[in-house]
Design a protein around this motif. Structure first.
Motif, short mmCIF file in Angstrom:
data_model
loop_
_atom_site.label_atom_id
_atom_site.label_comp_id
_atom_site.label_asym_id
_atom_site.label_seq_id
_atom_site.Cartn_x
_atom_site.Cartn_y
_atom_site.Cartn_z
N GLN A 1 0.83 -1.21 0.00
CA GLN A 1 0.00 0.00 0.00
C GLN A 1 0.86 1.26 0.00
O GLN A 1 0.52 2.26 -0.61
CB GLN A 1 -0.87 0.03 1.26
CG GLN A 1 -2.12 -0.80 1.19
CD GLN A 1 -2.92 -0.61 2.48
OE1 GLN A 1 -2.48 -1.04 3.54
NE2 GLN A 1 -4.07 0.03 2.38
N ALA A 2 1.97 1.17 0.74
CA ALA A 2 2.83 2.34 0.87
C ALA A 2 3.75 2.52 -0.35
O ALA A 2 4.49 3.49 -0.43
CB ALA A 2 3.66 2.23 2.14
N GLY A 3 3.73 1.53 -1.24
CA GLY A 3 4.56 1.63 -2.43
C GLY A 3 6.00 1.17 -2.22
O GLY A 3 6.86 1.38 -3.07
N TRP A 4 6.26 0.50 -1.10
CA TRP A 4 7.62 0.02 -0.84
C TRP A 4 7.84 -1.37 -1.39
O TRP A 4 8.94 -1.91 -1.35
CB TRP A 4 7.90 0.00 0.68
CG TRP A 4 7.70 1.32 1.33
CD1 TRP A 4 7.95 2.55 0.77
CD2 TRP A 4 7.20 1.56 2.65
NE1 TRP A 4 7.64 3.53 1.67
CE2 TRP A 4 7.19 2.96 2.83
CE3 TRP A 4 6.78 0.73 3.70
CZ2 TRP A 4 6.74 3.54 4.01
CZ3 TRP A 4 6.35 1.30 4.88
CH2 TRP A 4 6.33 2.71 5.04
N LEU A 5 6.75 -1.98 -1.83
CA LEU A 5 6.86 -3.35 -2.33
C LEU A 5 6.06 -3.41 -3.62
O LEU A 5 4.96 -3.92 -3.67
CB LEU A 5 6.29 -4.32 -1.28
CG LEU A 5 6.62 -5.80 -1.45
CD1 LEU A 5 8.11 -6.04 -1.49
CD2 LEU A 5 5.99 -6.61 -0.32
N ALA A 6 6.63 -2.82 -4.67
CA ALA A 6 5.92 -2.74 -5.94
C ALA A 6 6.65 -3.61 -6.96
O ALA A 6 7.87 -3.69 -6.93
CB ALA A 6 5.87 -1.30 -6.41
N PRO A 7 5.91 -4.28 -7.85
CA PRO A 7 6.56 -5.12 -8.85
C PRO A 7 7.65 -4.34 -9.59
O PRO A 7 7.46 -3.14 -9.81
CB PRO A 7 5.43 -5.48 -9.82
CG PRO A 7 4.17 -5.26 -9.03
CD PRO A 7 4.46 -4.22 -8.01
N PRO A 8 8.75 -4.98 -9.96
CA PRO A 8 9.01 -6.42 -9.85
C PRO A 8 9.36 -6.88 -8.43
O PRO A 8 9.55 -8.07 -8.23
CB PRO A 8 10.20 -6.62 -10.78
CG PRO A 8 10.94 -5.31 -10.72
CD PRO A 8 9.88 -4.26 -10.56
N ALA A 9 9.49 -5.97 -7.47
CA ALA A 9 9.85 -6.42 -6.13
C ALA A 9 8.70 -7.20 -5.51
O ALA A 9 7.53 -6.86 -5.67
CB ALA A 9 10.20 -5.22 -5.26
N ARG A 10 9.04 -8.28 -4.83
CA ARG A 10 8.03 -9.09 -4.16
C ARG A 10 8.64 -9.73 -2.94
O ARG A 10 9.87 -9.88 -2.86
CB ARG A 10 7.45 -10.15 -5.09
CG ARG A 10 8.47 -11.23 -5.48
CD ARG A 10 8.67 -11.25 -7.00
NE ARG A 10 9.59 -12.31 -7.38
CZ ARG A 10 10.84 -12.10 -7.78
NH1 ARG A 10 11.32 -10.88 -7.85
NH2 ARG A 10 11.63 -13.10 -8.10
N ALA A 11 7.79 -10.07 -2.00
CA ALA A 11 8.27 -10.70 -0.77
C ALA A 11 7.62 -12.07 -0.63
O ALA A 11 6.47 -12.26 -1.01
CB ALA A 11 7.91 -9.83 0.43
N GLU A 12 8.38 -13.02 -0.13
CA GLU A 12 7.84 -14.38 0.05
C GLU A 12 8.13 -14.84 1.46
O GLU A 12 9.26 -14.74 1.94
CB GLU A 12 8.54 -15.35 -0.92
CG GLU A 12 8.29 -15.07 -2.38
CD GLU A 12 9.36 -15.71 -3.26
OE1 GLU A 12 9.65 -16.91 -3.11
OE2 GLU A 12 9.93 -14.97 -4.10
N HIS A 13 7.11 -15.34 2.10
CA HIS A 13 7.32 -15.95 3.41
C HIS A 13 7.69 -17.42 3.18
O HIS A 13 6.87 -18.21 2.72
CB HIS A 13 6.05 -15.85 4.25
CG HIS A 13 6.18 -16.49 5.59
ND1 HIS A 13 5.12 -17.03 6.26
CD2 HIS A 13 7.26 -16.68 6.38
CE1 HIS A 13 5.55 -17.53 7.42
NE2 HIS A 13 6.84 -17.33 7.50
N VAL A 14 8.94 -17.76 3.44
CA VAL A 14 9.39 -19.14 3.30
C VAL A 14 9.17 -19.80 4.66
O VAL A 14 10.05 -19.81 5.51
CB VAL A 14 10.87 -19.19 2.88
CG1 VAL A 14 11.33 -20.62 2.65
CG2 VAL A 14 11.10 -18.36 1.63
#
Ligand code: ARG
Length: 572
Positions: free
Chosen positions: A352-365
């Motif tokens: 929402q804040a724009g800190w995680l915008a494509p191509p960046a992505r986060a994965e919970h392993v």
């Protein structure tokens, strides 16, 4: 290029011509032939033609002659494909001279942050941290080998209210005494003593609360004592990492406290974006889609009602820094499944804040728990949590005893070396060979067994191949001609050429049990091959060709185990 890809490339144009649109031939290993393609079945309805007709036409049009010795329509409309011995041998020969063993470097290397291990200062590492450390390290090794820029982030728990009591306790003990206790790795005793005093002694509790304020206010003496706690703990964690053959170094500690200066800007930015809501005096974000049991919106608390920041704020600041200043596009969080909800919310707010915008992505392993033989969470005999080093030491001593017993010819030093490689390898492999999303039972007998899907089995297979070369007094000749005729040779060859595919898949899904399962199948295929096909006693040129298979198997086993962080002793 692996065989699935070769066959797909050959079939796809034919399917496209027959269907008039691009079609994925869906090539996979088969029981009846080497491979099969099922795409004709799915096309039948769309084209209004019997699937067998479609398959037959595809066969007519596809250029398969140099790859397949046999290609036929079978059953309701499958294509059964048998790979020509020569084509398979050609792939093996190419693999043998490829230093990367058929695993290409990433076409688009990216910056990946692997957040893993993350123990807490002045607290013993427990088995949950073992899983995070082992899985995270495998991820870091694998992605690095594929050419990505990997940043290891050991998100040390080094801040928060417990530090008030820990620092007070340290001050009570005296610095020298406390440092001594902590450097011995007796983190649990230290933590519990602090806790006990905090619960029993009101004056101590009050002093602890004042300490928290002094710590947050940057009081120099308090900060110095706090640093002592952090340094001693880090030093201790490093000894565990060394024992575990984990690639984390001192430089990878990025404690929660290191984000302190970034928390203000995080709140300001969230506020400016009008994402913050006050709830019971706390500053919260209600990310879309995050609801409780009764459908009520759930908040992520960014700033607590007392003005302090918590775990969520730190994680938001870390994301902002990782995708921002560090330029990472893939963020991995190797943390137990109970924290799934936390990360989902943090990622949603960061998006929402724009800190995680494509191509960046986060994965919970994520990962499940380690269970004891009673099927419940692993506990020490006294009922407490199991001390990680204790577990590692037990693994090493059990494996060393077994090494002596299995091979009395090993000298003392070599037995110790093998015991360490096998003991630590067994612990890591038991973890990585299980689906990480599930719990698994810690079973010493099983994980140290030389039979089955275990580290010792794979390590033994590796060392046995080395002994073939030692016995023959020859070195491997990777450029020798390869010829395949026996079914066991072919079966081994199919496994060998499949390494690249497995590694590529695991780089995406980080499900290391697929790599482990692959290595196990490879070792089993080798074992059958070695039983059925004489190597040193074979005549040339078969002998040379079989030595290539031996050497390649050893190299793939070694590289695969290395990616899992497991050593391969030359002799066992
Ligand atoms: N220190 C935490 C724990 O012991 C794990 C931290 C995981 N990483 C993160 N970025 N939150 O549970």
């Amino acid at each position: 290029m692996d065989l699935e890809n070769v066959l797909t490339d050959r079939l796809a144009p034919a399917f496209a011509t027959v269907a008039g649109v691009p079609v994925d031939p869906v090539v996979r290993r088969s029981q009846r032939a080497d491979f099969q393609s099922d795409a004709a079945l799915a096309l039948a309805r769309r084209l209004g033609r019997p699937p067998r007709d479609i398959a037959a036409e595809v066969l007519e049009r596809a250029e398969l002659a140099d790859v397949c010795s046999r290609a036929e329509v079978s059953g309701p409309g499958f294509l059964n494909l048998t790979v020509a011995d020569q084509a398979l041998a050609g792939l093996v020969a190419a693999l043998a001279v490829d230093r990367r063993l058929g695993v290409p470097v990433a076409v688009e290397p990216e910056t990946v942050v692997v957040d893993y291990s993350a123990p807490n200062v002045a607290k013993e590492m427990h088995v949950g941290h073992l899983r995070s450390t082992v899985i995270g390290d495998a991820a870091a090794r694998l992605l690095e080998w594929l050419g990505h820029r990997v940043l290891r982030a050991n998100h040390l728990g080094d801040w928060g209210t417990p530090f008030g009591m820990l620092i007070e306790h340290l001050a009570d003990l005296g610095e020298a005494e406390a440092a001594q206790e902590l450097s011995m790795g007796d983190l649990d005793t230290f933590y519990k003593a602090a806790r006990a005093k905090f619960d029993a002694d009101e004056a101590f509790a009050e002093r602890s609360r004042l300490r928290v304020v002094a710590l947050q206010g940057g009081d120099p003496v308090t900060l110095r004592l706090w640093r002592l706690l952090v340094e001693q703990s880090e030093r201790y964690f490093m000894t565990v990492y060394d024992l575990l053959d984990v690639t984390l170094s001192e430089r990878d500690f990025h404690g929660e406290s290191s984000y302190n200066g970034l928390l203000g800007p995080v709140v300001e930015e969230l506020d400016r974006l009008r994402l913050l809501r006050a709830s019971d005096g706390a500053a919260c974000v209600f990310p879309p889609g995050s609801v409780g049991r009764d459908g009520e919106p759930l908040p992520l608390i960014v700033r607590k009602s007392d003005g302090g920041y918590g775990y969520a704020a730190t994680d938001l600041a870390a994301i902002r820094q990782r995708t921002g200043a560090l330029g990472a596009t893939r963020l991995l969080y190797v943390v137990g499944l109970p924290q799934r909800r936390h990360f989902e919310m943090v990622y949603a707010v960061a998006a929402q804040a724009g800190w995680l915008a494509p191509p960046a992505r986060a994965e919970h392993v994520g990962f499940g728990s380690i269970l004891g033989s009673d099927g419940r969470m692993l506990r020490s005999r006294a009922g407490g949590s199991v001390k990680l080093v204790g577990l590692l030491e037990e693994a090493i001593s059990r494996a060393t005893a077994l090494a002596r017993e299995r091979n009395p010819e090993l000298g003392e030093a070599e037995a110790a070396e093998v015991g360490r490689a096998v003991g630590i390898g067994a612990i890591k492999y038991a973890d990585l060979s299980n689906d990480r999303n599930r719990d698994y039972v810690l079973d010493w007998e099983r994980m140290l067994s030389l039979d089955g899907n275990t580290a010792p089995y794979l390590q033994y297979a590796y060392s046995r191949i080395g002994s073939i070369f030692r016995r023959a007094g020859v070195a491997a000749r990777p450029d020798a001609a390869v010829s395949l005729a026996e079914p066991a040779e072919r079966a081994l060859a199919f496994e060998l050429v499949g390494f690249g595919r497995v590694v590529g898949e695991v780089a995406d899904n980080l499900e290391f049990h697929h790599l482990a399962g692959y290595l196990y199948r490879l070792a089993a295929a080798f074992s059958t091959f070695y039983e059925r096909c004489p190597v040193l006693r074979a005549d040339e040129p078969v002998r040379e060709s079989r030595l290539v298979l031996c050497d390649l198997t050893a190299r793939v086993l070694r590289q695969g185990l290395h990616l899992l962080g497991i050593r391969t002793p030359e002799r066992m």
